[in-house]
Enzyme design. Structure first.
Site, mmCIF file in Angstrom:
data_model
loop_
_atom_site.group_PDB
_atom_site.id
_atom_site.type_symbol
_atom_site.label_atom_id
_atom_site.label_comp_id
_atom_site.label_asym_id
_atom_site.label_seq_id
_atom_site.Cartn_x
_atom_site.Cartn_y
_atom_site.Cartn_z
ATOM 1 N N SER A 264 0.839 -1.202 0.000
ATOM 2 C CA SER A 264 0.000 0.000 0.000
ATOM 3 C C SER A 264 0.874 1.252 0.000
ATOM 4 O O SER A 264 2.084 1.177 0.198
ATOM 5 C CB SER A 264 -0.882 0.011 1.252
ATOM 6 N N LYS A 265 0.218 2.373 -0.219
ATOM 7 C CA LYS A 265 0.935 3.648 -0.223
ATOM 8 C C LYS A 265 1.623 3.873 1.127
ATOM 9 O O LYS A 265 2.695 4.437 1.209
ATOM 10 C CB LYS A 265 -0.061 4.771 -0.526
ATOM 11 N N ARG A 266 0.941 3.388 2.178
ATOM 12 C CA ARG A 266 1.490 3.568 3.525
ATOM 13 C C ARG A 266 2.851 2.862 3.681
ATOM 14 O O ARG A 266 3.755 3.373 4.317
ATOM 15 C CB ARG A 266 0.500 3.062 4.567
#
Ligand code: GLU
Length: 506
Positions: A264-266
């Protein structure tokens, strides 16, 4: 010659394209090109609530930067257009009506409050509410399977909100084939009656997707694993229409570098790497997300890395040009299990590609950086610099750090190194060296090395006593390429100037 292979990349424009999306596009592209087929871009923008205005352009820019442009799509070779689902509403309406007529779909008037009520009711009894064969005709749910034709007409004409649901067969064993996963079997009685048409007059993803894949003559649906649960409904829809279904291939997930789950972007924010091909500015919040392009990655390195996230050629070879990928790509060699993303491996690919780029190409990339720094040097000189430093570089942005001393005398000297290597007797040694250098006629790397080494040998001192201070004078630190190559490049006058400068400032 074009073949019958027609594949599509069908993103929803809800934000920037994640690298998982680029990987899906890439596999579609490779498959199409391998089979002399057509690669299509279709924008699936039926969900108005998640629509983001600049996302479509971002997707197109990302495909173009990655060198995997589409053959057909919005504003390009629109043979089967339009390619934006929001511009095809009338088509979906027509096909929804066909399903209703054939008894494969029905109108449902249940309000969201009513459905919520059923859900809660079921939960309280430890059950899950599924709208399907076992309750759709029992009278508690309000739909055209239980209402009279008159009543249905009346409700629709009076403007009452409705959806159209698929009438999933109650009891069928559905056998499906996935090009990557093999045979998959499911009992239709476990499925719910999915909504095909929403109350806002727009089709859902499922209906639009199937109708478009059919009308656009898609031969193979290659998409992410997250769509695997939709496959039974899609196959059933093809049956309901009496159409041949395309072949399906569901690609494995791209997983986090550490821990479990989807990348994910996280993860990128936390571990310091981009998850998007290009930089992206969220127009609402102003947030800027990093991109591989802006981080200095070469598109071919990025693509080579992505190709290996879920596919391998079955040999040891890892570096593949796009053409070679096209030759080698095979859905049979796509793995079923998730592919772990590795930021280190990504950098490794970039480093490998840096070495394969020609000096001329890299020089063209370096020149604007030098101009910005106010440095004017001819191309030939810069090309030599690039050739001397590229094996130590990962990004073009590393060039300056690795090569500034070819252009400018050092302004600072590494304190630790000077303390250790610049001794009280060094100044006079360096003065002598200046005299030696002044008398050198042939200032080639080989000859200056010979003369200076003879000078050191004649003094019967260790080489380091002269070589280290000389390197510090020219570079400012104990780093950089072969010292005599630097000397040849900067020339006699500059070499002497820098030694004098060091004597004065150290
Ligand atoms: N619109 C879907 C997506 O955003 C496409 C899925 C498919 O390829 O069928 O991924």
């Amino acid at each position: 010659m074009e073949s019958n292979v027609r594949v599509r990349f069908a993103p929803s424009p809800t934000g920037p394209l994640h690298i998982g999306g680029v990987r899906t596009a890439l596999y579609n592209y490779l498959f199409a090109k391998k089979h002399q087929g057509t690669f299509i871009l279709r924008i699936e923008d039926t969900d108005q609530t998640r629509y983001v205005a600049n996302a479509e352009q971002y997707i197109i820019d990302a495909l173009n930067w990655s060198n995997i442009p589409f053959d057909e799509g919005p504003n390009k070779n629109e043979k089967f257009g339009p390619y934006r689902q929001s511009e095809r509403k009338e088509i979906y309406k027509k096909y929804a009506a066909i399903l209703i007529e054939n008894g494969w779909a029905y109108y449902a008037f249940d309000t969201s409050e009513e459905l919520d009520f059923h859900r809660t009711n079921h939960e309280e009894n430890g059950k899950t509410f599924i709208y399907n064969w076992h309750n759709r005709e029992k009278g508690k749910l309000v739909n055209s399977l239980v209402l009279s034709t008159e009543e249905v007409k009346k409700r629709i004409n009076s403007g009452e909100q409705f959806v159209i649901r698929f009438k999933t067969p109650a009891d069928e064993i559905l056998e499906m084939e996935d090009e990557i996963r093999g045979k998959i079997t499911i009992e239709t009685k476990t499925l719910d009656d999915k909504i095909l048409f929403k109350s806002d007059g727009m089709p859902t993803y499922h209906l639009a997707n199937i109708v478009d894949d059919h009308l656009m003559e898609i031969s193979h649906v290659i998409r992410g694993e997250e769509w695997l649960p939709s496959m039974p409904l899609h196959i059933l829809l093809y049956k309901a229409f009496g159409w041949n279904a395309p072949k399906f291939a569901h690609l494995p997930l791209i997983l986090k570098p550490v821990g479990k789950g989807k990348l994910s972007k996280r993860d990128g924010d936390k571990l310091g790497f981009p998850v998007f091909p290009l930089e992206y500015t969220n127009e609402e919040t102003g947030d800027v997300s990093r991109g591989y392009k802006e981080d200095g990655y070469f598109a071919d390195a990025f693509i080579n890395m992505l190709a290996f996230l879920g596919w391998n050629p079955g040999t040891e070879q890892e570096i593949f040009s796009l053409d070679e990928l096209v030759q080698e790509f095979d859905l049979k060699r796509v793995s079923k299990s998730g592919a772990k993303f590795s930021p280190d491996k990504t950098k490794w690919f970039q480093q490998q590609y840096m070495q394969t780029k020609s000096n001329a190409e890299l020089t063209d990339l370096y020149l604007p950086i030098l101009t910005e720094k106010g440095i004017v040097k001819d191309k030939e000189f810069v090309q030599k610099v690039v050739s001397a430093i590229k094996e130590r570089a990962v990004f073009v942005d590393d060039f300056w750090e690795l090569s500034s001393f070819f252009f400018l005398a050092p302004k600072e000297f590494d304190e630790k190194a000077t303390n250790k290597n610049w001794k009280p007797e060094t100044n006079s040694l360096m003065q002598e060296l200046i005299a030696v250098i002044s008398s050198i006629e042939d200032f080639s790397s080989v000859n200056t090395e010979k003369v200076i080494k003879e000078f050191i040998s004649g003094k019967e001192i260790g080489f380091g006593k002269v070589m280290q201070p000389l390197r510090l004078s020219l570079v400012g630190k104990l780093a950089g390429p072969h010292l005599f190559d630097i000397i040849e490049m900067i020339g006699k006058k500059e070499t002497i100037y820098r030694i004098e400068n060091a004597i004065k400032n150290i």
